[in-house]
Design an enzyme around this catalytic site. Structure first.
Site, PDB file in Angstrom:
ATOM      1  N   THR A 146       6.436   0.723   8.862  1.00  0.00           N
ATOM      2  CA  THR A 146       6.593   0.578   7.596  1.00  0.00           C
ATOM      3  C   THR A 146       5.228   0.639   6.658  1.00  0.00           C
ATOM      4  O   THR A 146       4.351   1.639   6.783  1.00  0.00           O
ATOM      5  CB  THR A 146       7.000  -0.490   6.774  1.00  0.00           C
ATOM      6  OG1 THR A 146       6.163  -1.800   7.336  1.00  0.00           O
ATOM      7  CG2 THR A 146       8.707  -0.985   7.999  1.00  0.00           C
ATOM      8  N   ARG A 147       5.310   1.160   5.518  1.00  0.00           N
ATOM      9  CA  ARG A 147       3.852   0.711   4.036  1.00  0.00           C
ATOM     10  C   ARG A 147       3.224  -0.530   4.370  1.00  0.00           C
ATOM     11  O   ARG A 147       2.052  -0.724   3.699  1.00  0.00           O
ATOM     12  CB  ARG A 147       4.295   1.349   3.052  1.00  0.00           C
ATOM     13  CG  ARG A 147       3.327   1.599   2.072  1.00  0.00           C
ATOM     14  CD  ARG A 147       3.984   2.612   0.971  1.00  0.00           C
ATOM     15  NE  ARG A 147       4.600   1.875  -0.251  1.00  0.00           N
ATOM     16  CZ  ARG A 147       4.160   1.475  -0.992  1.00  0.00           C
ATOM     17  NH1 ARG A 147       3.117   1.101  -0.771  1.00  0.00           N
ATOM     18  NH2 ARG A 147       4.890   0.466  -1.148  1.00  0.00           N
ATOM     19  N   LYS A 148       3.608  -1.417   4.491  1.00  0.00           N
ATOM     20  CA  LYS A 148       2.874  -2.485   5.067  1.00  0.00           C
ATOM     21  C   LYS A 148       1.293  -2.180   5.978  1.00  0.00           C
ATOM     22  O   LYS A 148       1.420  -2.645   6.673  1.00  0.00           O
ATOM     23  CB  LYS A 148       3.863  -3.657   5.865  1.00  0.00           C
ATOM     24  CG  LYS A 148       4.818  -4.241   5.082  1.00  0.00           C
ATOM     25  CD  LYS A 148       6.123  -5.183   5.713  1.00  0.00           C
ATOM     26  CE  LYS A 148       7.135  -5.584   4.449  1.00  0.00           C
ATOM     27  NZ  LYS A 148       7.890  -6.399   5.383  1.00  0.00           N
ATOM     28  N   THR A 149       0.264  -1.950   5.410  1.00  0.00           N
ATOM     29  CA  THR A 149       0.027  -1.686   6.557  1.00  0.00           C
ATOM     30  C   THR A 149      -1.973  -2.396   5.785  1.00  0.00           C
ATOM     31  O   THR A 149      -1.470  -3.062   4.804  1.00  0.00           O
ATOM     32  CB  THR A 149      -0.589  -0.028   7.094  1.00  0.00           C
ATOM     33  OG1 THR A 149      -0.981   0.466   5.323  1.00  0.00           O
ATOM     34  CG2 THR A 149       0.543   0.817   6.901  1.00  0.00           C
ATOM     35  N   THR A 282       3.256  -2.884  12.317  1.00  0.00           N
ATOM     36  CA  THR A 282       1.206  -3.140  12.010  1.00  0.00           C
ATOM     37  C   THR A 282       1.060  -4.294  11.689  1.00  0.00           C
ATOM     38  O   THR A 282      -0.657  -4.904  12.119  1.00  0.00           O
ATOM     39  CB  THR A 282       1.424  -1.914  11.005  1.00  0.00           C
ATOM     40  OG1 THR A 282       2.272  -2.239   9.756  1.00  0.00           O
ATOM     41  CG2 THR A 282       1.652  -0.176  11.094  1.00  0.00           C
TER      42      THR A 282
END
Length: 308
Positions: A146-149, A282
């Site tokens: 996902t964009r959970k970085t 992540t």
């Protein structure tokens, strides 16, 4: 292209080609600058004599991050020789690489390189475990991140997903027009939100819409959404919802996300699910344990700290 075909194309050894050398150099320089923005007093302890060190893997997992490791040591005029290819399954204690250069340079790059490698390899290991769990059910869809970085570390984390065999999902906001619940609220409803997203996407981008019910999913698909994200659905709700949606809109792809872990992932695999995304790949991946140990020329390198 089926997921297994995509993975065959994405050979871990070839993934370094995705990383521009200028970007690698800039990232490595910024990490080293963060760790040593001024005087490096410890350099006076070691001096600049040539030394060598061995990189040891002390926990099991998947090796990932070689291009970043190389870039870090290139910044401090050290050379890396690898004994294991990218994507290797690590069985501790494993001799992974050897680094040569001035003593003070080896130690300047050491912690930055180890931190990066531990994190990237941990993400690749979690991604590989997730893909294996999904394939174990016979499901052939895409396991994705996902964009959970971590801010400033996204490229490493997305790369780690690829090495582990998972899809990185969109890299940033420009890779896909994703309409989330807050976008729907701000736009005044699903219909208007998707219409505006479709207009913004034009011909170049796909539109994905997060939906919390079958009604929202059908409305979004009716307005031209390419992908429907069924968020926080329990497995017993997810599969019948996806089945009805696909019956009405066969070309729409369905992504499942929210509350999915390595433990319950198989429950979300199903005929009508195309993508399963996990933020934990992540956000919660345990770091692997690596160490870098100096050894004198002509001696046998060992993975443990010297004895007093």
């Amino acid at each position: 292209m089926q997921a297994e075909q995509l993975q065959a194309v994405m050979d871990p050894e070839g993934l370094a080609l995705l990383l521009p050398t200028t970007t690698l150099a800039a990232l490595a320089a910024s990490w080293l600058q963060e760790d040593c923005p001024g005087l490096n007093y410890a350099a006076l302890v070691t001096g600049a004599a040539p030394w060598q060190a061995v990189l040891w893997a002390k926990s099991p997992g998947v090796l990932a991050g070689r291009p970043f490791f190389d870039a870090i040591f290139a910044q401090v005029n050290c050379q890396v020789s690898w004994f294991l290819p990218e994507g290797s399954k690590l069985v501790p204690v494993a001799k992974v690489a050897e680094v040569r250069g001035p003593a003070h340079s080896l130690l300047l790059g050491e912690r930055v390189a180890l931190n990066m490698l531990a994190r990237c390899s941990g993400i690749a290991s979690s991604a590989a475990a997730a893909v294996a769990a999904a394939r174990g059910t016979g499901w052939a869809g895409h396991v994705a991140g996902t964009r959970k970085t971590t801010p400033g570390f996204r490229l490493v984390e997305k790369y780690g997903l690829l090495v582990g065999g998972a899809a990185p999902h969109r890299y940033d906001l420009g890779g896909l027009v994703m309409v989330k619940d807050n976008h729907v609220v701000a736009a005044g409803g699903v219909k208007k939100a998707v219409q505006e997203a479709r207009r913004a996407a034009d011909f170049a981008l796909k539109v994905e819409v997060e939906c919390s019910s079958l009604q929202e999913a059908l409305e979004a698909a009716e307005e031209g959404a390419d992908l429907i994200l069924l968020d926080n659905f329990r497995p017993e709700e997810l599969h019948p919802t996806a089945e009805v949606l696909k019956a009405r809109f066969p070309s729409v792809r369905v992504e499942a996300s929210g509350g999915i872990t390595l433990g319950n992932l198989p429950q979300f695999c199903g005929l009508h699910i195309d993508v399963i995304s996990l933020g934990m790949l992540t956000q919660a991946a345990p770091a692997l344990d690596f160490s870098l140990k100096l050894f004198a020329e002509g001696t046998t390198p060992v993975p443990h700290t010297r004895q007093s």
